[in-house]
Scaffold this motif. Sequence first.
Motif, PDB file in Angstrom:
ATOM      1  N   ASN A  88      40.702  23.064  17.072  1.00  0.00           N
ATOM      2  CA  ASN A  88      41.792  22.880  18.044  1.00  0.00           C
ATOM      3  C   ASN A  88      43.300  22.416  17.202  1.00  0.00           C
ATOM      4  OD1 ASN A  88      40.426  22.853  20.487  1.00  0.00           O
ATOM      5  ND2 ASN A  88      39.524  21.018  20.365  1.00  0.00           N
ATOM      6  N   PHE A  89      43.079  21.716  16.332  1.00  0.00           N
ATOM      7  CA  PHE A  89      44.282  21.454  15.603  1.00  0.00           C
ATOM      8  C   PHE A  89      45.014  22.979  14.877  1.00  0.00           C
ATOM      9  CE2 PHE A  89      43.385  16.734  14.537  1.00  0.00           C
ATOM     10  CZ  PHE A  89      44.197  16.196  15.481  1.00  0.00           C
ATOM     11  N   SER A  90      43.961  23.862  14.455  1.00  0.00           N
ATOM     12  CA  SER A  90      44.344  24.939  14.174  1.00  0.00           C
ATOM     13  C   SER A  90      45.267  25.881  15.050  1.00  0.00           C
ATOM     14  CB  SER A  90      43.276  25.691  13.514  1.00  0.00           C
ATOM     15  OG  SER A  90      42.750  25.418  12.150  1.00  0.00           O
ATOM     16  N   LEU A  91      44.614  25.610  16.456  1.00  0.00           N
ATOM     17  CA  LEU A  91      45.204  26.493  17.561  1.00  0.00           C
ATOM     18  C   LEU A  91      46.580  26.040  17.661  1.00  0.00           C
ATOM     19  CD1 LEU A  91      42.145  26.843  19.946  1.00  0.00           C
ATOM     20  CD2 LEU A  91      43.309  28.733  18.468  1.00  0.00           C
ATOM     21  N   ARG A  92      46.783  24.679  17.753  1.00  0.00           N
ATOM     22  CA  ARG A  92      47.987  23.959  17.958  1.00  0.00           C
ATOM     23  C   ARG A  92      48.973  24.328  17.049  1.00  0.00           C
ATOM     24  NH1 ARG A  92      46.151  17.859  19.395  1.00  0.00           N
ATOM     25  NH2 ARG A  92      44.249  18.379  20.830  1.00  0.00           N
ATOM     26  N   GLN A  93      48.837  24.486  15.712  1.00  0.00           N
ATOM     27  CA  GLN A  93      49.526  24.743  14.496  1.00  0.00           C
ATOM     28  C   GLN A  93      49.704  26.334  14.451  1.00  0.00           C
ATOM     29  OE1 GLN A  93      47.065  22.949  11.743  1.00  0.00           O
ATOM     30  NE2 GLN A  93      47.756  20.826  12.159  1.00  0.00           N
ATOM     31  N   GLY A  94      49.201  26.940  15.260  1.00  0.00           N
ATOM     32  CA  GLY A  94      49.487  28.540  15.390  1.00  0.00           C
ATOM     33  C   GLY A  94      48.511  29.238  14.378  1.00  0.00           C
ATOM     34  N   ARG A  95      47.639  28.461  13.959  1.00  0.00           N
ATOM     35  CA  ARG A  95      46.740  29.310  12.927  1.00  0.00           C
ATOM     36  C   ARG A  95      45.270  29.993  13.577  1.00  0.00           C
ATOM     37  NH1 ARG A  95      48.754  25.616   8.655  1.00  0.00           N
ATOM     38  NH2 ARG A  95      50.720  25.570   9.259  1.00  0.00           N
ATOM     39  N   GLU A  96      44.793  30.783  12.557  1.00  0.00           N
ATOM     40  CA  GLU A  96      43.423  31.295  13.076  1.00  0.00           C
ATOM     41  C   GLU A  96      42.380  30.284  13.109  1.00  0.00           C
ATOM     42  OE1 GLU A  96      43.770  34.565  14.121  1.00  0.00           O
ATOM     43  OE2 GLU A  96      45.572  35.221  13.491  1.00  0.00           O
ATOM     44  N   VAL A  97      41.480  30.845  14.413  1.00  0.00           N
ATOM     45  CA  VAL A  97      40.194  30.179  14.298  1.00  0.00           C
ATOM     46  C   VAL A  97      39.043  31.278  14.226  1.00  0.00           C
ATOM     47  CG1 VAL A  97      38.629  28.857  15.807  1.00  0.00           C
ATOM     48  CG2 VAL A  97      41.041  28.305  15.729  1.00  0.00           C
ATOM     49  N   PHE A  98      38.033  30.914  13.407  1.00  0.00           N
ATOM     50  CA  PHE A  98      36.939  31.645  13.162  1.00  0.00           C
ATOM     51  C   PHE A  98      35.488  31.050  13.282  1.00  0.00           C
ATOM     52  CE2 PHE A  98      40.307  32.943  10.293  1.00  0.00           C
ATOM     53  CZ  PHE A  98      40.424  34.468  10.483  1.00  0.00           C
TER      54      PHE A  98
ATOM     55  N   ARG B  36      43.430  17.134  10.701  1.00  0.00           N
ATOM     56  CA  ARG B  36      44.865  17.741  11.056  1.00  0.00           C
ATOM     57  C   ARG B  36      45.403  18.467   9.730  1.00  0.00           C
ATOM     58  NH1 ARG B  36      49.921  15.523  11.430  1.00  0.00           N
ATOM     59  NH2 ARG B  36      51.254  16.741  12.801  1.00  0.00           N
ATOM     60  N   ILE B  37      45.111  17.705   8.627  1.00  0.00           N
ATOM     61  CA  ILE B  37      45.614  18.101   7.245  1.00  0.00           C
ATOM     62  C   ILE B  37      44.835  19.284   7.026  1.00  0.00           C
ATOM     63  CG2 ILE B  37      45.880  17.235   4.841  1.00  0.00           C
ATOM     64  CD1 ILE B  37      46.474  14.464   5.864  1.00  0.00           C
ATOM     65  N   ILE B  38      43.474  19.222   7.055  1.00  0.00           N
ATOM     66  CA  ILE B  38      42.692  20.182   6.717  1.00  0.00           C
ATOM     67  C   ILE B  38      43.101  21.564   7.453  1.00  0.00           C
ATOM     68  CG2 ILE B  38      40.095  21.255   6.985  1.00  0.00           C
ATOM     69  CD1 ILE B  38      39.020  18.522   6.784  1.00  0.00           C
ATOM     70  N   SER B  39      43.254  21.621   8.683  1.00  0.00           N
ATOM     71  CA  SER B  39      43.932  22.634   9.343  1.00  0.00           C
ATOM     72  C   SER B  39      45.377  23.062   8.943  1.00  0.00           C
ATOM     73  CB  SER B  39      43.755  22.587  10.800  1.00  0.00           C
ATOM     74  OG  SER B  39      44.504  21.495  11.117  1.00  0.00           O
ATOM     75  N   GLY B  40      46.144  22.047   8.514  1.00  0.00           N
ATOM     76  CA  GLY B  40      47.626  22.329   8.441  1.00  0.00           C
ATOM     77  C   GLY B  40      47.677  22.865   6.924  1.00  0.00           C
ATOM     78  N   LEU B  41      46.879  22.610   6.159  1.00  0.00           N
ATOM     79  CA  LEU B  41      46.684  23.484   4.855  1.00  0.00           C
ATOM     80  C   LEU B  41      46.466  24.791   4.847  1.00  0.00           C
ATOM     81  CD1 LEU B  41      45.103  20.475   2.480  1.00  0.00           C
ATOM     82  CD2 LEU B  41      47.596  21.542   2.176  1.00  0.00           C
TER      83      LEU B  41
END
Length: 368
Positions: free
Chosen positions: A241-251, A216-221
């Motif tokens: 999945n954390f990236s998606l929940r945090q509104g970040r991009e997924v590649f 969660r911290i990896i994606s949050g940063l």
Amino acid sequence: MENKLYWVWLSKINGLGSVKIKKLLEKFQNAQGIWEASREELNNSIGIGSVLSQEIIKAKKNFLPAKEKEKLKKAKVKLVTLEDTCYPKLLKEIYAPPPVIYYRGALVKVSRPCLAVVGTRDCTEYGKITAYNLAKKLAEMGFVVVSGLARGIDTKAHQGALQTGMTYAILGSGLDHIYPPENNHLAEKIAQQGAVITSYQLQTQPQREHFPARNRIISGLSLGTIVIEAPQQSGALITANFSLRQGREVFAIPGNIRKRQSQGTNKLIQSGAKLVQNVDDILEELMLENYLLQDVNEEDAEDEIKTKRLNQQQKRVYNLLTDEVQQFEKILSNVTMKAKELNSILAQLEIMGLIKQLPGKRICLINQ
């Protein structure tokens, strides 16, 4: 007692996460105010109650500030709290960010965007080469490459980034328990050229239940997460999945349909993740102007430029720019490259914090 130590005390209290700490701060102003509060005052705080207030008082009795300070100093561990201005901006934006993060190394003074590169421990040779080369290119362009120091893809991502720039390694343990142990030397190199980071206090052993919080911290940063090889059951997919929940991009990097290591990444692409064949596929999805620091002071900006290593093409374009705004077409007429190639280089210089791209395809240097 130094203010940061009050935060360490708060972070050790069972059931007291950043959301409840925020409620307490609204009432008691700062961490020291919470320390000095009586049980009755805590009990009457919104969302706390008698059980948690008892835990807070109990934790205060068991916390020895001088001993904690000496322990951190001996381990050469630094920390940053939610109220510090240097707490990573993107991480602070997620729901319930960790109240305290511990680190060895340095968090960059001048804002630079982070991208997570993650994948399976049991990776193929294709996955290793792809992770290494992609992280190397991203770091060269000015991104901080974020990963989890695990075997396989994570290790190769860190190693590639170290060749050209910066990387952050996020742990699911205390900084005195590097996992896996064979990456101790790699962690030392990362601390010299980036940072090793955790939300867990010293003497915390790596445990399975810690790794989702680490992910969660990896994606949050990060602005986005790039997944390179992941089976259908993979920690890398948890990070995505954390990236998606945090509104970040997924590649996702496409893989061999016959390899189980590609099942998760190919499924991500089916579900809407951006298929990545080269760095340009990543750049075109990111709204970088929303994340670049606009109020860099002169000393920090000059330090950043002095340490920047531009390649030949980047230097050629950078040297054509001035403080005065120029049209894209004018710059293009002075270089022997295609418009797409120039766009890519300008994006790289913008990521590094050296230029601004304005509406109407206008470009200028950031004032030094």
